[in-house]
Design a protein around this motif. Sequence first.
Motif, PDB file in Angstrom:
ATOM      1  N   SER A  39       0.838  -1.202   0.000  1.00 38.23           N
ATOM      2  CA  SER A  39       0.000   0.000   0.000  1.00 38.23           C
ATOM      3  C   SER A  39       0.872   1.250   0.000  1.00 38.23           C
ATOM      4  CB  SER A  39      -0.955  -0.006   1.190  1.00 38.23           C
ATOM      5  OG  SER A  39      -0.244  -0.121   2.402  1.00 38.23           O
ATOM      6  N   ASP A  40       2.052   1.194   0.616  1.00 42.11           N
ATOM      7  CA  ASP A  40       2.981   2.330   0.579  1.00 42.11           C
ATOM      8  C   ASP A  40       3.375   2.666  -0.857  1.00 42.11           C
ATOM      9  OD1 ASP A  40       2.950   2.406   3.345  1.00 42.11           O
ATOM     10  OD2 ASP A  40       5.097   2.005   3.582  1.00 42.11           O
ATOM     11  N   ARG A  43       0.470   4.431  -2.493  1.00 39.97           N
ATOM     12  CA  ARG A  43       0.344   5.796  -1.965  1.00 39.97           C
ATOM     13  C   ARG A  43       1.384   6.719  -2.592  1.00 39.97           C
ATOM     14  NH1 ARG A  43      -2.353   6.509   3.387  1.00 39.97           N
ATOM     15  NH2 ARG A  43      -3.292   4.523   3.879  1.00 39.97           N
ATOM     16  N   GLU A  44       2.604   6.216  -2.730  1.00 40.03           N
ATOM     17  CA  GLU A  44       3.651   7.026  -3.346  1.00 40.03           C
ATOM     18  C   GLU A  44       3.298   7.354  -4.795  1.00 40.03           C
ATOM     19  OE1 GLU A  44       8.424   6.979  -4.289  1.00 40.03           O
ATOM     20  OE2 GLU A  44       7.576   5.383  -3.060  1.00 40.03           O
ATOM     21  N   CYS A  46       0.342   7.641  -6.057  1.00 36.33           N
ATOM     22  CA  CYS A  46      -0.778   8.584  -6.083  1.00 36.33           C
ATOM     23  C   CYS A  46      -0.335  10.039  -5.922  1.00 36.33           C
ATOM     24  CB  CYS A  46      -1.801   8.235  -5.012  1.00 36.33           C
ATOM     25  SG  CYS A  46      -2.793   6.795  -5.427  1.00 36.33           S
ATOM     26  N   GLN A  47       0.808  10.239  -5.300  1.00 43.53           N
ATOM     27  CA  GLN A  47       1.332  11.603  -5.149  1.00 43.53           C
ATOM     28  C   GLN A  47       1.603  12.252  -6.501  1.00 43.53           C
ATOM     29  OE1 GLN A  47       4.597  12.210  -2.302  1.00 43.53           O
ATOM     30  NE2 GLN A  47       4.362  10.034  -1.830  1.00 43.53           N
ATOM     31  N   TYR A  59      -6.295  11.021  -4.640  1.00 41.16           N
ATOM     32  CA  TYR A  59      -6.595  10.298  -3.415  1.00 41.16           C
ATOM     33  C   TYR A  59      -8.085   9.957  -3.324  1.00 41.16           C
ATOM     34  CZ  TYR A  59      -1.984  11.997  -2.256  1.00 41.16           C
ATOM     35  OH  TYR A  59      -0.644  12.263  -2.289  1.00 41.16           O
ATOM     36  N   ARG A  63     -10.319   7.783   3.696  1.00 42.90           N
ATOM     37  CA  ARG A  63      -9.054   7.077   3.931  1.00 42.90           C
ATOM     38  C   ARG A  63      -9.202   5.559   4.026  1.00 42.90           C
ATOM     39  NH1 ARG A  63      -8.333   6.238   9.648  1.00 42.90           N
ATOM     40  NH2 ARG A  63     -10.001   7.259  10.783  1.00 42.90           N
ATOM     41  N   TRP A  66      -8.228   2.854   1.047  1.00 43.90           N
ATOM     42  CA  TRP A  66      -6.932   2.201   0.839  1.00 43.90           C
ATOM     43  C   TRP A  66      -7.023   0.715   1.148  1.00 43.90           C
ATOM     44  CZ3 TRP A  66      -3.361   4.852  -1.682  1.00 43.90           C
ATOM     45  CH2 TRP A  66      -3.380   6.242  -1.631  1.00 43.90           C
ATOM     46  N   SER A  83       5.828  -0.286   7.309  1.00 41.43           N
ATOM     47  CA  SER A  83       5.426   0.872   6.512  1.00 41.43           C
ATOM     48  C   SER A  83       6.465   1.979   6.641  1.00 41.43           C
ATOM     49  CB  SER A  83       4.068   1.387   6.981  1.00 41.43           C
ATOM     50  OG  SER A  83       3.727   2.555   6.273  1.00 41.43           O
ATOM     51  N   ILE A  85       5.607   5.103   5.719  1.00 38.57           N
ATOM     52  CA  ILE A  85       4.828   6.330   5.866  1.00 38.57           C
ATOM     53  C   ILE A  85       4.866   6.749   7.343  1.00 38.57           C
ATOM     54  CG2 ILE A  85       2.515   7.335   5.707  1.00 38.57           C
ATOM     55  CD1 ILE A  85       2.067   5.489   3.296  1.00 38.57           C
ATOM     56  N   ASN A  88       2.108   6.053   9.858  1.00 35.55           N
ATOM     57  CA  ASN A  88       1.835   4.644  10.172  1.00 35.55           C
ATOM     58  C   ASN A  88       2.735   4.123  11.294  1.00 35.55           C
ATOM     59  OD1 ASN A  88      -0.197   4.431   8.312  1.00 35.55           O
ATOM     60  ND2 ASN A  88       1.073   3.527   6.729  1.00 35.55           N
TER      61      ASN A  88
END
Length: 100
Positions: A39-40, A43-44, A46-47, A59, A63, A66, A83, A85, A88
């Motif tokens: 998931s990390d 997420r990266e 998606c930035q 996003y 939340r 995810w 993680s 992040i 987390n």
Amino acid sequence: GLALKREGIQRVAQNNEVWLDVVRLFARRISNIAGHVTSDDVRECCQYLLNSYGQFGFYPTHRNAWGAIFKGPGWKVVGRTKSKIPSNHGREIRMWRWEA
């Protein structure tokens, strides 16, 4: 408790269908290239995606969405890692492989 969690993830997934379609595509590609995905990693990614306003950062509306990325057939847990992040706090997350 577990049934309520599943129901909540399903509800959030329905409200984020387009987002899930896009991020699942990226998750499958990362898995195919790297051999696994977390998931990390998603997420990266998606930035750097453009949102509907033409700004970086794509996003979900909630939340908890995810948690729906790796639901469904084709995903297999292949390990665990901490993680990266900061929010987390180093908790353990799953490493997934796309096998469909």
